[in-house]
Design a protein around this motif. Structure first.
Motif, short mmCIF file in Angstrom:
data_model
loop_
_atom_site.label_atom_id
_atom_site.label_comp_id
_atom_site.label_asym_id
_atom_site.label_seq_id
_atom_site.Cartn_x
_atom_site.Cartn_y
_atom_site.Cartn_z
N TYR A 168 -107.55 29.86 34.48
CA TYR A 168 -105.99 30.62 35.00
C TYR A 168 -107.20 31.73 35.97
CZ TYR A 168 -102.04 31.65 36.72
OH TYR A 168 -100.83 31.93 38.25
N PRO A 194 -91.68 30.94 35.20
CA PRO A 194 -93.22 30.59 35.79
C PRO A 194 -94.11 31.53 35.88
CG PRO A 194 -91.84 29.07 36.10
CD PRO A 194 -90.55 30.73 35.54
N ASP A 210 -100.35 29.24 42.12
CA ASP A 210 -100.65 27.45 41.53
C ASP A 210 -101.94 27.41 41.29
OD1 ASP A 210 -100.95 24.70 41.65
OD2 ASP A 210 -100.15 23.96 43.35
N ARG A 222 -102.91 26.86 34.44
CA ARG A 222 -101.63 27.52 35.08
C ARG A 222 -100.66 26.71 34.01
NH1 ARG A 222 -97.28 26.56 40.05
NH2 ARG A 222 -96.35 28.54 39.47
N VAL A 223 -99.74 27.19 32.87
CA VAL A 223 -98.53 26.82 32.06
C VAL A 223 -97.72 26.38 32.45
CG1 VAL A 223 -98.36 26.87 29.85
CG2 VAL A 223 -100.22 27.61 30.09
N SER A 224 -97.15 24.93 32.92
CA SER A 224 -95.41 24.58 33.15
C SER A 224 -94.58 25.13 32.57
CB SER A 224 -95.74 22.91 33.09
OG SER A 224 -94.50 23.03 33.40
N PHE A 225 -94.34 26.23 32.96
CA PHE A 225 -93.11 27.11 33.04
C PHE A 225 -93.17 28.64 32.07
CE2 PHE A 225 -90.68 22.89 33.11
CZ PHE A 225 -89.86 23.04 33.63
N ASP A 257 -93.06 24.52 44.90
CA ASP A 257 -93.35 24.82 44.15
C ASP A 257 -92.85 25.04 42.65
OD1 ASP A 257 -95.85 26.09 42.26
OD2 ASP A 257 -94.49 27.50 41.82
N GLU A 258 -92.89 24.96 41.94
CA GLU A 258 -92.28 24.97 40.31
C GLU A 258 -91.66 26.49 39.90
OE1 GLU A 258 -93.90 26.65 36.48
OE2 GLU A 258 -94.23 24.08 36.88
N TYR A 259 -91.90 27.54 40.69
CA TYR A 259 -92.02 28.88 40.30
C TYR A 259 -90.55 29.12 41.97
CZ TYR A 259 -90.77 34.23 40.24
OH TYR A 259 -89.83 35.07 40.61
#
Length: 504
Positions: free
Chosen positions: A75, A116, A120, A124-127, A407-409
Motif C-alpha cells: 500500500y 477506511p 484506493d 488497502r484493507v477494506s474498512f 469509493d468505500e471511504y
C-alpha cells in the motif's frame, strides 16, 4: 525549580509519540522526565480520535481482518512519492513489535477501529487497519492522571474539564501516562523549552524558562523532541509555505509554535518541510477558529464563484489539499438543506451552536437558493445551476464531475436513500450555507531523522543525544496521509525506536 535537574532521558512534548517514548524509557529503567509547555498533557493527540496506523499487529489479527506487514508495504509503495525506504522498513518492522510491547503492560489495551484508508490502492484493507486504545473510566485512573490529560477539543476550548469516560486520544494519553507515573516517571508542566544544553557536540539536555528565570533539565542519555510542529506560528507557516492560518489550526491554543525545531536547526540539524501539513476542511467558528470536519452526509461545497471543485466525501487531508489548490476556495461555502433540521450534515469537532453561527454570519439561511447566493456573494444563476446539476447526479446515482460515492471511504459515513447513498439531493427549503476554511491537524515538516529516530545533520551524521518524532520531525510519509491514525502511529513508532537506541 531554580536548580538544574538531571535524568537519563528528557522528552519534550506530551502527545502520543512523546508519551509512548516516555513510558517505554521509564519502564526500561531509564529515569525520564516529560517537559510540557502547558499545564495539561496530550496536545493535539488528546483531541484526536485516537486511531493509530500500526500495521501487522496482533490487534488486527484478533479482529480477523486481512492486514499484514506485507500488504501495508504494498500500500505504501503504491501511494508514497520518493519515500525513504530505510525509514519505511523500520516503521513497518517495528509497528507490530511496538503494539506487542505496549499490550504486554496492564495499562495498555487496543482494539481494531473500522475506518477506511484514504487511497484506493493495492494493499488497502477494506474498512482499514487502524487500531485504537480502549476507553477508560476516569474513576479507574489515579487522580493525578485524570487531572493532567487535556479534555476533548469541544470542552477544552470552552475551559471545561474532561468527561468521566476517556476515549480516543484522551484514552491513549491517559493509559500511557498511567503507566509512566506508575513506573516512577516525572512530569514537568508549564515549562516551555527555549533551546538545548550542549556538552561539546552532544545534546546534554534542554534549556527552559520559568517565571523565575531560565533553568536546565539535563539528560544523561538523550533528548527526545516530540513537541508537535509549528502550526501555531504565523511567521514560520509563511516562511515554509504552509497554507491556512494559525486561527484555524486544531492545535490547542498557544501550543506548537516551533521553538524546539528552530533550536535544533540552530545547532546544525537538517530540516525538510516538503510534507507541509495534515489538512482538513475546517468549519469556521463564530470566534474565527476552525473545526475539524469530515463525514459529509449530504450537501455540497462551492467556491467563491458558486461552483463545486472536488468530491466532498474525499478523505479530509485530500479535500484540504483541494481547498488549498486555488485562491478562491478559502473560504468555501458548504450548501445544505433542512433535511436534518438545520444541523450540519457532517461530523464537526466542535460543531458549535447553529443559532450562534447564524448570528455571527458563519452560517446563513434563506428560503431560496437565489437568496442564499446573495448572502454568500456568489452569482445566483451559478449557484442554482450548480445545485441543479448536483441534484441530477443524486437522481442518477453517478457524480459525473467528481465521482462522489465511488469509493468505500465516500460511503462510510453516508446514509442516503437514493441509488448512491453518498448523493442526497439539496432540495428542501430553507437552505443553509456554512463558511469553511482550511484547517490542519498540524504541520508535518521538521527535523530530518534516520531509522533510529536520531536527528541528523545535512551530511546524514547523527547529532549525538538528540532524537525526534511526531510533527517535530519530517514525516516518514512525506506529503501523503495514508489512513486514519498515520500521524499517531508514525510518531509512536519512531519514539519507540529512539528509546531502543537510547537503551543500547
Amino acid at each position: 525549580m531554580s536548580e538544574a535537574r538531571e535524568y537519563d532521558v528528557v522528552v519534550v512534548g506530551s502527545g502520543g509519540g512523546a508519551m509512548t517514548g516516555a513510558f517505554l524509557a521509564q519502564k526500561a529503567g531509564l529515569s525520564t522526565a516529560v517537559v510540557e509547555k502547558t499545564s495539561l498533557l496530550g496536545g493535539t493527540s488528546a483531541y484526536s480520535g485516537g486511531a493509530c496506523w500500526l500495521p501487522g499487529s496482533a490487534v488486527q489479527q484478533r479482529a480477523g481482518i486481512a492486514d499484514s506487514t506485507e500488504s501495508a508495504r504494498e500500500y505504501l509503495r503504491a501511494i508514497l512519492v520518493e519515500p525513504d525506504e530505510t525509514r519505511i522498513e523500520a516503521f513497518l518492522a517495528h509497528a507490530p513489535e511496538l503494539v506487542a510491547e505496549l499490550e504486554a503492560d496492564p495499562a495498555l489495551d487496543f482494539e481494531w477501529l473500522p475506518f477506511p484508508e484514504y487511497y484506493d490502492a493495492p494493499g488497502r484493507v477494506s474498512f482499514g487497519r487502524s487500531i485504537q486504545p480502549t476507553n477508560v473510566k476516569r474513576g479507574d485512573l489515579p487522580p493525578e492522571v485524570g487531572g493532567l490529560v487535556r479534555p476533548p477539543v469541544e470542552r477544552d476550548r470552552l475551559g471545561e474539564g474532561g468527561r468521566n469516560t476517556l476515549s480516543g486520544g484522551q484514552a491513549l494519553i491517559a493509559r500511557l501516562l498511567d503507566g509512566f507515573l506508575r513506573e516512577g516517571g516525572t512530569v514537568l508542566t508549564e515549562l516551555p523549552v527555549t533551546g538545548f544544553v550542549l556538552d561539546g557536540d552532544r545534546v546534554g539536555g534542554v534549556a527552559a524558562m520559568t517565571p523565575e528565570g531560565p533553568v536546565e533539565v539535563r539528560a544523561r542519555r538523550g533528548v527526545l523532541l516530540a513537541a508537535g510542529g509549528f502550526e501555531g506560528n504565523a511567521a514560520l507557516r509563511e516562511q515554509h509555505g504552509v497554507p491556512g492560518d494559525v486561527a484555524w489550526t486544531m492545535a490547542p491554543a498557544g501550543t506548537n509554535t516551533g521553538e524546539p525545531i528552530e533550536a535544533a536547526a540552530a545547532i546544525g540539524a537538517a530540516t525538510d518541510y516538503r510534507g507541509v501539513g495534515w489538512f482538513c476542511p475546517g468549519l469556521e467558528q463564530p470566534d474565527g477558529g476552525g473545526s475539524f470536519t469530515l463525514g459529509f452526509r449530504s450537501g455540497l461545497m462551492v467556491d467563491q464563484r458558486g461552483q463545486r471543485y472536488a468530491n466532498e466525501c474525499l478523505p479530509y487531508d485530500r479535500f484540504g489539499r483541494e481547498m488549498a489548490a486555488a485562491p478562491d476556495r478559502i473560504p468555501s461555502w458548504f450548501v445544505f438543506d433542512s433535511r436534518e433540521g438545520g444541523r450540519l450534515p457532517a461530523i464537526a469537532m466542535p460543531e458549535g451552536d447553529p443559532a450562534a453561527h447564524l448570528e455571527a454570519g458563519t452560517w446563513v439561511r434563506a428560503d431560496s437558493l437565489a437568496e442564499l447566493a446573495g448572502l454568500i456573494g456568489v452569482p445566483p444563476e451559478v449557484l442554482s445551476s450548480t445545485v441543479e446539476r448536483f441534484n441530477g447526479f443524486c437522481a442518477s446515482g453517478v457524480d459525473e464531475d467528481f465521482g462522489r460515492g465511488a469509493d468505500e471511504y465516500d460511503t462510510f459515513f453516508a446514509g442516503g436513500e437514493g441509488p448512491n447513498k453518498a448523493l442526497t439531493p439539496c432540495d428542501q427549503a430553507p437552505f443553509y450555507a456554512a463558511r469553511f476554511v482550511l484547517s490542519d491537524l498540524g504541520t508535518k515538516g521538521g527535523l530530518v531523522t534516520d531509522e533510529h529516530g536520531r536527528v541528523v545533520r545535512p551530511d546524514g551524521t547523527p547529532i549525538a543525544g538528540l532524537y525526534a518524532a511526531g510533527n517535530s520531525a519530517a514525516s516518514v510519509f512525506g506529503a501523503v496521509y495514508p489512513g486514519p491514525g498515520a500521524p499517531l502511529g508514525s510518531a509512536m513508532v519512531f519514539a519507540s525506536l529512539a528509546v531502543h537506541d537510547l537503551r543500547a
